[in-house]
Scaffold this active site. Structure first.
Site, short mmCIF file in Angstrom:
data_model
loop_
_atom_site.label_atom_id
_atom_site.label_comp_id
_atom_site.label_asym_id
_atom_site.label_seq_id
_atom_site.Cartn_x
_atom_site.Cartn_y
_atom_site.Cartn_z
CB CYS A 57 22.32 32.86 51.36
SG CYS A 57 21.78 34.25 50.36
C1 BEZ Z 1 24.60 37.22 51.08
O1 BEZ Z 1 23.85 36.26 51.20
O2 BEZ Z 1 25.58 37.37 51.80
C2 BEZ Z 1 24.32 38.26 50.02
C3 BEZ Z 1 23.78 37.88 48.81
C4 BEZ Z 1 23.56 38.85 47.84
C5 BEZ Z 1 23.86 40.17 48.10
C6 BEZ Z 1 24.36 40.54 49.35
C7 BEZ Z 1 24.60 39.58 50.32
#
Ligand code: BEZ
Length: 211
Positions: free
Chosen positions: A45
């Site tokens: 994210c």
């Molecule tokens: C991420 O943004 O890295 C992420 C968020 C939730 C689950 C897996 C990855």
């Protein structure tokens, strides 16, 4: 039921990192992109919000406003934006919607409970000036989005909204487009003076008309 193409994008009022917004009012008469991500302070994210921040001039050029959402509170968003700016070498320049009670997430079907009910997945909605949903894409949490693809689809949507054309597989802005089957052969020269190719009766192409 999840949102489908042609549905009116649900209106809502929410706190964001740029103040409280009423979504429809905030969109005004232009286009919008609303995209959700699973959670603040997560790695994929962080890269996504940074990538979108760098691309906002391209969205602005196309009269598209951008807003992100995750089901975290405003104070968390505010702290996380500092990390995004620091690590992605940018200054986040669009609102992050706080949705700690999943109100907006549920309106837009951003929670996919068979994956998890703990966070929103990576949903993308493109909304037209008529407030209707023009595109939905859903990515899994582990895959960061390709924001150039969202721009590419917006280019196609904005072109096809104004001309009787469609865009072929892997089309990019500047390439030839397809004349829709509703246009009769005899009407093509008047409508598409740049010329055309008639590959099959149902497959006729022309240079992109708005260039
Ligand atoms: C991420 O943004 O890295 C992420 C968020 C939730 C689950 C897996 C990855």
């Amino acid at each position: 039921m999840s949102l489908r193409l042609g549905d009116v994008a649900p209106d809502f009022t929410a706190e964001t990192t740029e103040g409280t917004i009423n979504f429809h009012e905030w969109l005004g008469n232009g286009w919008g992109v609303l995209f959700s991500h699973p959670a603040d302070f997560t790695p994929v994210c962080t890269t996504e919000l940074g990538a979108m921040s760098k691309l906002t001039p391209e969205f602005k050029k196309r009269n598209v406003k951008v807003a992100a959402l995750s089901a975290d509170p405003l104070d968390s968003h505010t702290k996380w934006v500092n990390d995004i700016n620091e690590t992605q070498n940018t200054t986040v320049n669009y609102p992050l919607i706080a949705d700690p009670e999943f109100k907006v997430a549920n309106l837009y079907g951003m929670v996919h409970p068979n994956v998890t009910d703990k966070f929103t997945v990576r949903s993308v909605f493109v909304i037209g000036p008529d407030k209707k949903v023009k595109l939905t894409i859903t990515y899994p949490a582990s895959t960061g989005r390709n924001f150039d693809e969202i721009l590419r689809v917006i280019d196609s949507l904005q072109l096809t909204a104004n001309y009787s054309v469609a865009t072929p597989a892997n089309w990019k802005n500047g390439e030839d487009v397809i004349i829709t089957t509703a246009v009769k052969d005899e009407d093509i020269p008047g409508k598409f003076p740049k010329g055309h190719k008639r590959i099959k009766p149902y497959l006729r192409t022309t240079p992109q008309p708005n260039l």
